[in-house]
Structure formats: C-alpha cells, structure tokens
Design a protein around this motif. Structure first.
Motif, PDB file in Angstrom:
ATOM      1  N   ILE A 199       0.008   2.058   0.347  1.00 35.92           N
ATOM      2  CA  ILE A 199      -0.927   1.535  -0.663  1.00 35.92           C
ATOM      3  C   ILE A 199      -2.036   0.755   0.050  1.00 35.92           C
ATOM      4  CG2 ILE A 199      -1.164  -0.030  -2.642  1.00 35.92           C
ATOM      5  CD1 ILE A 199       1.779   0.727  -3.369  1.00 35.92           C
ATOM      6  N   TYR A 228      -1.357  -2.793  -7.159  1.00 40.18           N
ATOM      7  CA  TYR A 228      -2.353  -1.931  -6.520  1.00 40.18           C
ATOM      8  C   TYR A 228      -2.693  -2.602  -5.189  1.00 40.18           C
ATOM      9  CZ  TYR A 228      -3.091  -0.420 -11.416  1.00 40.18           C
ATOM     10  OH  TYR A 228      -2.930   0.039 -12.697  1.00 40.18           O
ATOM     11  N   SER A 266      -0.289   3.037  -6.230  1.00 41.35           N
ATOM     12  CA  SER A 266       0.319   1.832  -6.814  1.00 41.35           C
ATOM     13  C   SER A 266       1.834   1.891  -6.690  1.00 41.35           C
ATOM     14  CB  SER A 266      -0.040   1.735  -8.301  1.00 41.35           C
ATOM     15  OG  SER A 266       0.516   2.852  -8.980  1.00 41.35           O
TER      16      SER A 266
END
Ligand code: GAL
Length: 376
Positions: free
Chosen positions: A292, A351, A299
């Motif tokens: 990520i 995120y 996510s």
C-alpha cells in the motif's frame, strides 16, 4: 541455550504438566474463582502460522495472559482440521480451564466442544464464530458485516466512483471489477461478502461496475482456506477467460491481504504495472502495508488484533471468576443453534495516507517494518 537443551527442557515441562494433570484435567468444573492464576491454564487454539495476523493474535493473547500469571497452552493447527480437533482434545484432557479457539472450519469442532461442556470448560470463539454447537459461550470479533462494507467502499473510493467522504466521485464507469471471497467454512467469509455485495450491488445494477466474468456468487468467488496461491490461480484464470479481448481489470474486491497479494501477483505476471488496478484487503499484514505504501495495493481493513486479544482475555477472566463477560451484541451471531453473546470491535480502512497515523503512531508496525514489508 542450544537447541538440544531447549528440546530437553520442553520435554521435561510437558512431562511435568502431564503428571500434574494425570487422570481428570482440572477443567473449569473446579472452583477456578478461588484459584491463583498460576494454577489455571488457558488453551489457545489458532488456525495457522502461514498468516502474520494469526501469529500476532496468538502472541498477543499469550503475552496478555502470561502477564497476568496464567499458564497458556498455545497451539497452531497448520490449517489442518484433524490437527486442530486433536489439539483441542488434548487441551481438554490436559486440564484447560478455559478454551479460546479460532476455528479453521467453523463446524468441525462439535465433539470437542461437547467434551469441554461435559467438563464445564467455557469456550470463547475467537474472531471466527464456531457454528452448529450449543457449547460456545462467548464470541469476540469485529463487526464483520462492516468489514465487507468497508472493503466495497474502499474499492469504490479507489476507483473514483465515490469520494472518501461518501459523496459521488468523478468516475462513472463502466469499470471492470472481479470479486473474491474467503473460505466458505469460515462464517466470517459470508459476512464480509454480504456486506460488500450490499454495497456494490447498486453500482453493478446501474452499470457503473461490470463483473466481466459474471462470477458474482460467493460460491464462485470463494477461496478455500484463504490461500494466496488459490487466489492467484483464480485471478490468472479470470484474466485468461474474460480479459483476452484486450479489456482491462479496473478493480478487485479482495477480503484478505493474503488473497490480495496473490491477485496482485497474477495481475503483475499478466503485464499490469505502474498504476495498478484497485485491490482491497484486510488485516493490515505487513507485506501488504508495504504494498500500500508503495502504491501497489490500494487499501486494507485494519483490525487491531491487540484489542481483540484484550477482549478474549477479559472474557476468559470473567469466566474464571464465574462471572458473565460483557457483551455488546446479543443479536447478530446466530451459530445455527443459538445466538452467541458477542463483543464486537470496530474496524478502520487504511489507505496509503493513513499508514502513519493508524499503523505506525499506534505502534502496530514501525516505520522500518513498513519499509521492509517484514515484521521484526
Ligand atoms: C478471517 C478473519 C480475517 C482473515 C481471514 C484469513 O476469519 O476474520 O481477518 O484473517 O480469516 O485468515
């Protein structure tokens, strides 16, 4: 200390504990409320060590119980159902006073649970609900339906269909997506998929999202034992069967980081690079947190295993004191025989921008671990 000495010490410890518990195990039939923690044993049965998260869970539960003075019998079953049954059987005969179990197959432990009930050993179902048995006393988990909603929402946000605040984004589609689900014998897999599909369906119905393979049922999307390789293989098959006309995958709903990594490998092997399709996840496993951070996976849903372990320990202590653990949900988790009182924890979508605050500042992973993609 050398390995041989350690092995000898281990064998001696087993012999001692067997001697201490020969014949009938202590079990919770005994008056645990008046016993010192050092005289009480908690059996902790975990599914597998192939996933970071279960290692973290096992360690957290063990550390917290040990810090309070309890003896802990922690076992991993290598994702093999007979092994888990045997390990739980052994915990019971060796005198466990409480059992904390994360089942591989939610329906496979009925006879072990009956044996536990016969000895009045309370059973706490850990993260995955044990089904089809009345002998489950408590359930600690997260809000699993909301995990599915969070994953689908993260897919929509990643695609630009929604903004993070829930408002409509600029992407109108049609966007090609594929759907993955977990292991059908894990109760959670159904909650995740239901939450996700309830969220995605309106966008599929109006054509914003297109599941090009048409594989939209949980049976078609399922991944036995949550195996990374199985997910990779299915993604490869989907690319061959449904995307050989030049169409591109825009996003993939993945319910667990291990699957996400398999899916990403399949996509990369098929030539996807640079801005990757949006791939979701769950568990904030360190290898995926790195992906990520590097902009490869989109996510993950973070479930703080430290808090889950804490709840399991709190519930275990309540049972040992002959009290009833505090539940915050007494409706949702019907295991087929009864509604199991539950304590459900909240979840958080992570995120790239959230890694620092949610995972590093909270001490879940260090910045170095995120950079390396490996736990220290
Ligand atoms: C589920 C669990 C997920 C994920 C998955 C694969 O039961 O809720 O967080 O860990 O198993 O291990």
């Amino acid at each position: 200390m050398n390995k041989r000495l350690l092995a000898a010490l281990g064998a001696a410890a087993v012999a001692l504990s067997l001697a201490a518990c020969s014949g009938e195990g202590a079990g919770s039939g005994t008056d645990t409320a008046n016993q010192a923690p050092t005289d009480l044993t908690i059996g902790v049965s975990m599914p597998t060590q192939t996933s970071e998260r279960w290692i973290a869970d096992g360690n957290s539960v063990k550390e917290k119980l040990t810090a309070k003075g309890y003896k802990v019998d922690l076992q991993y079953a290598g994702d093999d159902i007979p092994t888990q049954s045997q390990q739980v059987d052994q915990m019971i005969t060796q005198g466990a006073d409480v059992l904390i179990i994360a089942a591989i197959d939610g329906t496979a432990l009925s006879s072990q649970l009956q044996a536990a009930a016969d000895k009045k050993i309370p059973v706490i179902s850990y993260d995955r609900l044990i089904r089809d048995s009345k002998n489950v006393d408590f359930y600690v988990s997260f809000d699993n339906y909301k995990v599915g909603v969070a994953q689908a929402t993260a897919l929509l946000v990643g695609l630009g269909v929604l903004n993070k605040d829930g408002s409509e984004g600029t992407a109108k589609g049609p966007l090609n997506v594929e759907l993955f689900a977990g292991s059908l014998d894990d109760n959670n897999a159904h909650f995740f998929f239901d939450g996700a599909m309830d969220t995605l369906k309106p966008f599929i119905d109006k054509g914003t999202l297109v599941v090009k393979s048409k594989q939209t049922s949980i049976e078609q999307a399922a991944t036995l034992r949550w195996q990374q390789e199985t997910a990779q293989k299915r993604m490869e098959d989907l690319l061959t069967s449904s995307y050989n006309d030049g169409a591109k995958v825009a996003g993939v709903l993945s319910p667990y980081d291990g699957l996400s990594r398999g899916i990403i490998t399949a996509l990369q092997n098929a030539g996807y690079k640079g801005k990757m399709p949006v791939v979701t996840g769950q568990d904030a496993e360190i290898a995926s947190v790195k992906l990520i951070n590097d902009g490869v996976q989109s996510s993950t849903v973070f479930k703080d295993t430290r808090l889950l372990a804490e709840q399991a320990v709190t519930a275990a202590e309540a049972f040992l004191k002959k009290a009833t653990p505090e539940a915050n949900d007494t409706k949702t988790y019907d295991n087929g025989v009864k509604v199991v009182p539950s304590y459900l924890l909240p979840v958080e979508t992570v995120y790239k921008d959230d890694i620092q605050k949610s995972l590093i500042d909270s001490g879940y992973w260090t910045a170095d671990e995120v950079k390396a993609g490996q736990a220290k």
